[in-house]
Design a protein around this motif. Structure first.
Motif, PDB file in Angstrom:
ATOM      1  N   UNK A 162       0.833  -1.208   0.000  1.00 55.73           N
ATOM      2  CA  UNK A 162       0.000   0.000   0.000  1.00 55.73           C
ATOM      3  C   UNK A 162       0.865   1.254   0.000  1.00 55.73           C
ATOM      4  N   UNK A 163       2.082   1.115  -0.467  1.00 51.07           N
ATOM      5  CA  UNK A 163       3.046   2.212  -0.423  1.00 51.07           C
ATOM      6  C   UNK A 163       2.558   3.456  -1.173  1.00 51.07           C
ATOM      7  N   UNK A 164       2.061   3.258  -2.379  1.00 54.03           N
ATOM      8  CA  UNK A 164       1.588   4.393  -3.179  1.00 54.03           C
ATOM      9  C   UNK A 164       0.443   5.122  -2.487  1.00 54.03           C
ATOM     10  N   UNK A 165      -0.478   4.354  -1.919  1.00 58.58           N
ATOM     11  CA  UNK A 165      -1.625   4.948  -1.218  1.00 58.58           C
ATOM     12  C   UNK A 165      -1.161   5.725   0.007  1.00 58.58           C
ATOM     13  N   UNK A 198      12.158  -2.441   4.955  1.00 62.94           N
ATOM     14  CA  UNK A 198      10.732  -2.589   5.268  1.00 62.94           C
ATOM     15  C   UNK A 198      10.412  -1.945   6.622  1.00 62.94           C
ATOM     16  N   UNK A 199      11.289  -2.139   7.602  1.00 59.44           N
ATOM     17  CA  UNK A 199      11.088  -1.501   8.905  1.00 59.44           C
ATOM     18  C   UNK A 199      11.174   0.021   8.798  1.00 59.44           C
ATOM     19  N   UNK A 200      12.116   0.532   7.990  1.00 57.87           N
ATOM     20  CA  UNK A 200      12.228   1.991   7.794  1.00 57.87           C
ATOM     21  C   UNK A 200      10.973   2.544   7.145  1.00 57.87           C
ATOM     22  N   UNK A 219       3.454   2.935  11.078  1.00 60.77           N
ATOM     23  CA  UNK A 219       2.618   1.740  11.113  1.00 60.77           C
ATOM     24  C   UNK A 219       3.489   0.495  11.158  1.00 60.77           C
ATOM     25  N   UNK A 220       2.845  -0.664  11.146  1.00 59.81           N
ATOM     26  CA  UNK A 220       3.575  -1.928  11.161  1.00 59.81           C
ATOM     27  C   UNK A 220       3.837  -2.387   9.727  1.00 59.81           C
ATOM     28  N   UNK A 221       4.838  -3.235   9.560  1.00 62.09           N
ATOM     29  CA  UNK A 221       5.184  -3.753   8.238  1.00 62.09           C
ATOM     30  C   UNK A 221       3.959  -4.385   7.572  1.00 62.09           C
ATOM     31  N   UNK A 222       3.158  -5.107   8.354  1.00 60.24           N
ATOM     32  CA  UNK A 222       1.970  -5.785   7.821  1.00 60.24           C
ATOM     33  C   UNK A 222       0.924  -4.816   7.281  1.00 60.24           C
ATOM     34  N   UNK A 223       1.002  -3.545   7.691  1.00 60.80           N
ATOM     35  CA  UNK A 223       0.080  -2.533   7.174  1.00 60.80           C
ATOM     36  C   UNK A 223       0.520  -2.016   5.811  1.00 60.80           C
ATOM     37  N   UNK A 224       1.767  -2.279   5.456  1.00 62.38           N
ATOM     38  CA  UNK A 224       2.319  -1.795   4.191  1.00 62.38           C
ATOM     39  C   UNK A 224       2.457  -2.933   3.169  1.00 62.38           C
ATOM     40  N   UNK A 225       2.948  -4.073   3.613  1.00 63.94           N
ATOM     41  CA  UNK A 225       3.240  -5.193   2.705  1.00 63.94           C
ATOM     42  C   UNK A 225       2.380  -6.401   3.054  1.00 63.94           C
ATOM     43  N   UNK A 226       1.873  -7.072   2.014  1.00 61.74           N
ATOM     44  CA  UNK A 226       1.067  -8.259   2.239  1.00 61.74           C
ATOM     45  C   UNK A 226       1.216  -9.213   1.051  1.00 61.74           C
TER      46      UNK A 226
END
Length: 66
Positions: free
Chosen positions: A4-7, A45-47, A54-61
């Motif tokens: 969801x990086x772009x969003x 990913x942590x950066x 937010x948490x990594x899971x909120x960005x990558x799935x």
């Protein structure tokens, strides 16, 4: 891997270059991440998650739930 990086970036009104500068990577890296052509290292990913508060899971799935 989807993300969801772009969003997240757009919601904050940041350009790809703004995000790249915040993360210490190139704009091309941000483009590749957003398009799903590149999976980040765990430290990156942590950066990214930390930058958005937010948490990594909120960005990558995963691509699928199977």
């Amino acid at each position: 891997m989807r993300n969801s990086l772009s969003t997240l970036r757009s919601e904050r009104g940041w350009s790809q270059q703004n995000l790249a500068d915040a993360l210490g990577v190139s704009r091309q890296t941000v483009i590749s991440l957003e398009k799903g052509r590149f999976s980040p290292s765990l430290p990156l990913a942590f950066r990214i998650a930390g930058t958005f508060g937010c948490m990594i899971e909120d960005v990558f799935f995963p691509d699928s739930d199977d």
